[in-house]
Write a protein that holds these residues in place. Structure first.
Motif, short mmCIF file in Angstrom:
data_model
loop_
_atom_site.label_atom_id
_atom_site.label_comp_id
_atom_site.label_asym_id
_atom_site.label_seq_id
_atom_site.Cartn_x
_atom_site.Cartn_y
_atom_site.Cartn_z
N GLY A 267 -2.28 11.62 4.08
CA GLY A 267 -2.53 10.30 4.59
C GLY A 267 -3.65 9.78 3.95
N GLN B 111 -8.98 1.75 6.82
CA GLN B 111 -8.39 3.15 7.40
C GLN B 111 -9.21 3.63 8.13
N GLY C 297 -6.92 8.63 9.89
CA GLY C 297 -6.20 8.62 8.49
C GLY C 297 -5.11 7.23 8.59
N LYS C 298 -5.01 6.58 9.56
CA LYS C 298 -3.94 5.58 9.83
C LYS C 298 -4.71 4.26 9.15
N VAL C 299 -3.68 3.64 8.51
CA VAL C 299 -4.30 2.45 7.77
C VAL C 299 -4.11 1.34 9.06
N ILE D 231 0.92 -1.07 -0.15
CA ILE D 231 -0.06 -0.08 0.03
C ILE D 231 0.98 1.17 0.03
N LEU E 216 3.21 -1.53 4.18
CA LEU E 216 2.81 -0.23 3.85
C LEU E 216 3.67 0.81 3.74
N PHE F 277 -8.41 5.18 -5.70
CA PHE F 277 -9.60 4.80 -4.73
C PHE F 277 -10.52 5.92 -5.43
N LEU G 188 -11.14 -0.18 -0.28
CA LEU G 188 -10.63 0.47 0.72
C LEU G 188 -11.96 0.94 1.67
N ILE H 59 -8.61 -3.05 2.65
CA ILE H 59 -7.82 -2.10 3.53
C ILE H 59 -8.84 -1.44 4.39
N GLN I 257 0.68 5.08 0.92
CA GLN I 257 -0.15 6.08 1.45
C GLN I 257 0.77 7.38 1.32
#
Lengths: 144, 144
Positions: free
Chosen positions: A29, B24, B29-31, A22, A87, A106, B87, B22, A24
């Motif tokens: 973010g 989130q 905003g953290k994965v 992933i 990540l 996305f 996502l 995924i 980011q």
């Protein structure tokens, strides 16, 4: 100097020798994209400081931005609890991660029972990859 | 009333009928994590408003939080450009997404040639899943 590759052996590679990675955006973010890495791609990413993936459609290393210039400068590389997802925290050069010319991949959201496009094209793919599409990642229907 | 499942047919499911999803955190905003979904899991996620995955190790639908209480309330469902990654923007109940008791699964960062743990355990897995581990996702070495 012998290279210590133990960290690469700690990855739970799939039967195909791949893991999803992933990317980011370090600033916003936002999740920009997901692509695949093999051992070589992950090693090259760590060594070069720029994202390198494995293109499943082209069956070769894909240095992100090699055609488009939309390089991803890597600020950190993280691994998940079962060691099978990577990540990357990246600085997205050009502000465009997606081969469709959008900021990220996305760009569709489910509303009711429809996928609705929510994000604009910032630059036409023809302008990014050349008028004939070159060997743009999107050619052949794949984002790789 | 007939259900319109066209949006599900637009997904490029793998040969195994799966796509990576995924999660989130909507606030930070953290994965948080990556798991897998089949058609049924994605449909159940959309219909219930809470994340439902497909556990590859247990070979059944996995309603996130069914054991731990750490449910993920889904705010949005997004699809990527080549229709093979989902996502989810989620509200993580309990603030713990990982079966190790951490806020998220990406708690290791590559430093030089070592994976270094950067995030603390907020709650011991034994306290989350019961003293014997129950059928905690982590049992058997899988995060599912």
């Amino acid at each position: 100097m012998a290279t210590n590759d133990r960290w690469l052996r700690e990855i739970n590679w799939s039967q195909d020798g791949l893991v999803p990675a992933i990317a980011q955006d370090a600033e916003t973010g936002k999740v920009l994209m997901v692509a695949w890495m093999n051992r070589e791609a992950l090693k090259a990413t760590a060594e070069s400081g720029a994202a390198v993936y494995w293109s499943r459609s082209r069956k070769r290393l894909w240095r992100k931005g090699e055609e488009s210039g939309h390089v991803q400068k890597v600020r950190s590389i993280r691994l998940d609890c079962d060691e099978d997802v990577i990540l990357l925290e990246v600085e997205q050069v050009g502000g465009i991660a997606c081969h469709t010319g959008r900021a990220n991949c996305f760009f569709r959201r489910l509303e009711g029972s429809q996928w609705v496009v929510t994000d604009p094209v910032l630059k036409e793919p023809g302008q990014i990859y050349g008028a004939d599409g070159g060997d743009a990642p999107g050619k052949g229907g794949s984002a790789e």
